[in-house]
Design a protein around this motif. Structure first.
Motif, PDB file in Angstrom:
ATOM      1  N   ALA A  91     -15.860   7.089  35.337  1.00 59.75           N
ATOM      2  CA  ALA A  91     -14.562   8.007  35.644  1.00 59.75           C
ATOM      3  C   ALA A  91     -13.519   7.494  34.712  1.00 59.75           C
ATOM      4  CB  ALA A  91     -14.300   7.695  37.058  1.00 59.75           C
ATOM      5  N   GLU A  92     -13.169   6.343  34.643  1.00 63.41           N
ATOM      6  CA  GLU A  92     -12.403   5.588  33.499  1.00 63.41           C
ATOM      7  C   GLU A  92     -12.421   6.248  32.258  1.00 63.41           C
ATOM      8  OE1 GLU A  92     -12.638   1.480  33.994  1.00 63.41           O
ATOM      9  OE2 GLU A  92     -11.516   1.552  36.070  1.00 63.41           O
ATOM     10  N   LEU A  93     -13.712   6.488  31.889  1.00 62.26           N
ATOM     11  CA  LEU A  93     -14.184   6.986  30.507  1.00 62.26           C
ATOM     12  C   LEU A  93     -13.820   8.396  30.383  1.00 62.26           C
ATOM     13  CD1 LEU A  93     -17.157   4.643  29.556  1.00 62.26           C
ATOM     14  CD2 LEU A  93     -14.936   4.510  28.719  1.00 62.26           C
ATOM     15  N   GLY A  94     -13.660   8.942  31.377  1.00 65.53           N
ATOM     16  CA  GLY A  94     -13.310  10.516  31.381  1.00 65.53           C
ATOM     17  C   GLY A  94     -14.742  11.337  31.581  1.00 65.53           C
ATOM     18  N   TRP A  95     -15.705  10.823  31.727  1.00 68.98           N
ATOM     19  CA  TRP A  95     -16.967  11.598  32.014  1.00 68.98           C
ATOM     20  C   TRP A  95     -16.918  12.589  33.022  1.00 68.98           C
ATOM     21  CZ3 TRP A  95     -21.813  11.203  29.016  1.00 68.98           C
ATOM     22  CH2 TRP A  95     -21.698  10.301  28.065  1.00 68.98           C
ATOM     23  N   PRO A  96     -17.702  13.696  33.110  1.00 71.30           N
ATOM     24  CA  PRO A  96     -17.657  14.973  34.070  1.00 71.30           C
ATOM     25  C   PRO A  96     -17.500  14.483  35.402  1.00 71.30           C
ATOM     26  CG  PRO A  96     -18.996  15.367  32.440  1.00 71.30           C
ATOM     27  CD  PRO A  96     -18.704  14.040  32.159  1.00 71.30           C
ATOM     28  N   VAL A  97     -16.593  14.997  36.422  1.00 70.87           N
ATOM     29  CA  VAL A  97     -16.790  14.580  37.867  1.00 70.87           C
ATOM     30  C   VAL A  97     -18.080  14.848  38.333  1.00 70.87           C
ATOM     31  CG1 VAL A  97     -15.879  15.416  40.067  1.00 70.87           C
ATOM     32  CG2 VAL A  97     -14.306  15.235  37.985  1.00 70.87           C
ATOM     33  N   ARG A  98     -18.868  15.854  38.168  1.00 69.92           N
ATOM     34  CA  ARG A  98     -20.110  15.981  38.674  1.00 69.92           C
ATOM     35  C   ARG A  98     -21.402  14.778  38.120  1.00 69.92           C
ATOM     36  NH1 ARG A  98     -23.448  21.160  38.158  1.00 69.92           N
ATOM     37  NH2 ARG A  98     -24.699  20.094  39.715  1.00 69.92           N
ATOM     38  N   LEU A  99     -21.062  14.265  37.163  1.00 64.62           N
ATOM     39  CA  LEU A  99     -21.924  13.577  36.618  1.00 64.62           C
ATOM     40  C   LEU A  99     -21.365  12.128  37.376  1.00 64.62           C
ATOM     41  CD1 LEU A  99     -23.317  12.782  33.211  1.00 64.62           C
ATOM     42  CD2 LEU A  99     -22.106  10.873  34.283  1.00 64.62           C
ATOM     43  N   VAL A 100     -20.459  11.760  37.244  1.00 63.13           N
ATOM     44  CA  VAL A 100     -19.823  10.574  38.003  1.00 63.13           C
ATOM     45  C   VAL A 100     -20.234  10.583  39.433  1.00 63.13           C
ATOM     46  CG1 VAL A 100     -17.771   9.060  38.504  1.00 63.13           C
ATOM     47  CG2 VAL A 100     -17.924  10.256  36.397  1.00 63.13           C
ATOM     48  N   GLY A 101     -20.121  11.764  40.113  1.00 64.70           N
ATOM     49  CA  GLY A 101     -20.587  11.765  41.593  1.00 64.70           C
ATOM     50  C   GLY A 101     -22.178  11.558  41.840  1.00 64.70           C
ATOM     51  N   LEU A 102     -22.702  12.003  40.865  1.00 69.26           N
ATOM     52  CA  LEU A 102     -24.315  11.858  40.879  1.00 69.26           C
ATOM     53  C   LEU A 102     -24.481  10.283  40.818  1.00 69.26           C
ATOM     54  CD1 LEU A 102     -25.361  14.848  38.784  1.00 69.26           C
ATOM     55  CD2 LEU A 102     -26.166  14.462  41.271  1.00 69.26           C
ATOM     56  N   VAL A 103     -23.828   9.675  39.885  1.00 70.29           N
ATOM     57  CA  VAL A 103     -24.190   8.160  39.510  1.00 70.29           C
ATOM     58  C   VAL A 103     -23.742   7.513  40.734  1.00 70.29           C
ATOM     59  CG1 VAL A 103     -23.338   6.173  38.500  1.00 70.29           C
ATOM     60  CG2 VAL A 103     -24.036   8.336  37.059  1.00 70.29           C
ATOM     61  N   ALA A 104     -22.410   7.940  41.293  1.00 64.28           N
ATOM     62  CA  ALA A 104     -22.161   7.020  42.472  1.00 64.28           C
ATOM     63  C   ALA A 104     -23.051   7.345  43.825  1.00 64.28           C
ATOM     64  CB  ALA A 104     -20.666   7.606  42.939  1.00 64.28           C
ATOM     65  N   HIS A 105     -23.532   8.428  43.841  1.00 63.00           N
ATOM     66  CA  HIS A 105     -24.369   8.775  45.145  1.00 63.00           C
ATOM     67  C   HIS A 105     -25.772   8.586  45.043  1.00 63.00           C
ATOM     68  CE1 HIS A 105     -21.027   9.337  48.055  1.00 63.00           C
ATOM     69  NE2 HIS A 105     -20.314  10.093  46.863  1.00 63.00           N
ATOM     70  N   HIS A 106     -26.235   8.256  43.659  1.00 62.11           N
ATOM     71  CA  HIS A 106     -27.769   8.345  43.602  1.00 62.11           C
ATOM     72  C   HIS A 106     -28.522   7.649  44.244  1.00 62.11           C
ATOM     73  CE1 HIS A 106     -27.298   4.572  41.071  1.00 62.11           C
ATOM     74  NE2 HIS A 106     -28.468   4.186  41.365  1.00 62.11           N
ATOM     75  N   SER A 107     -29.667   8.250  44.467  1.00 63.25           N
ATOM     76  CA  SER A 107     -30.829   7.427  45.375  1.00 63.25           C
ATOM     77  C   SER A 107     -30.376   7.096  46.894  1.00 63.25           C
ATOM     78  CB  SER A 107     -31.450   6.202  44.652  1.00 63.25           C
ATOM     79  OG  SER A 107     -31.937   6.953  43.627  1.00 63.25           O
TER      80      SER A 107
END
Length: 207
Positions: A91-107
């Motif tokens: 998120a700090e690097l500015g990656w897309p919100v959906r991608l950041v959410g997928l990383v945060a909630h993965h598995s």
């Protein structure tokens, strides 16, 4: 010239490729146990099963698989919970919100976040569910931390063995998460078709 990992994902500098996602993961994880091997296999699996998600989301899936474990990097240690630490960094690097959410909630990270008292922080990121999230579970749960392809049952056994010394609340959270993981993998398998098991495409050696 584009490589087999190239994807189009809107990121901090506009157009970001899957190779850029893998480059970032390699930079952060190449010296962290065998997480880089796990990451490479997860990304390869994502390419192999990308047809199970809508066409417009296939590139997103590959990027999410490449970045899902970057929170294990020592340089990103904050909460000590890798899905959250990785999401914060992206998120700090500015990656897309959906991608950041997928990383945060993965598995099914919410189960573990609840045991650690981190649900409120995790909820800062969207939990979209659906086919892409299912596919990301599949990519993660069919590769061991050292990058060996496995079936889900073996992966679950490996996790319980590796974390047998964890606090009781966290061990219970892993048990409670199992039906979620099984259901996600089953949905992907159904999208792949009866009896079909897709092997990941071998990745190129990192430059």
């Amino acid at each position: 010239m584009s490589s087999e990992t190239d994807v189009a994902v809107s990121g901090p500098k506009g157009f970001v490729s899957g190779q850029a996602a893998l480059d970032l993961a390699h930079e952060l994880l190449s010296g962290v146990d065998a997480r880089w091997a796990h990451t490479r296999l997860a990304a390869a699996t994502a390419r192999s099963i990308a047809h199970t998600v809508p066409e417009q989301d296939r590139e997103l899936l590959v990027a999410a698989a490449a970045l899902h474990d970057v929170g294990y990097a020592p340089a990103l240690l904050r909460s000590g919970f890798h899905p959250l630490d990785g999401a914060d960094h992206l998120a700090e690097l500015g990656w897309p919100v959906r991608l950041v959410g997928l990383v945060a909630h993965h598995s099914g990270s919410r189960f573990m976040a609840r045991a650690r008292g981190l649900v409120d922080r995790l909820d800062a990121y969207p939990d979209e569910g659906g086919a892409v999230a299912d596919a990301l579970v599949y990519c993660d749960m069919t590769s061991t931390p050292d990058g060996r392809e496995v079936r889900l049952a073996e992966r679950l056994q490996e996790m319980h063995a590796r974390h047998r010394g964890d606090p009781a609340a966290e061990r219970q959270a892993r048990r409670e998460r199992e039906p979620f993981l099984r259901a996600s993998v089953a949905r992907v398998q159904a999208r792949l078709g009866p009896g079909r098991r897709v092997l990941p495409v071998p990745t190129q050696q990192h430059r």
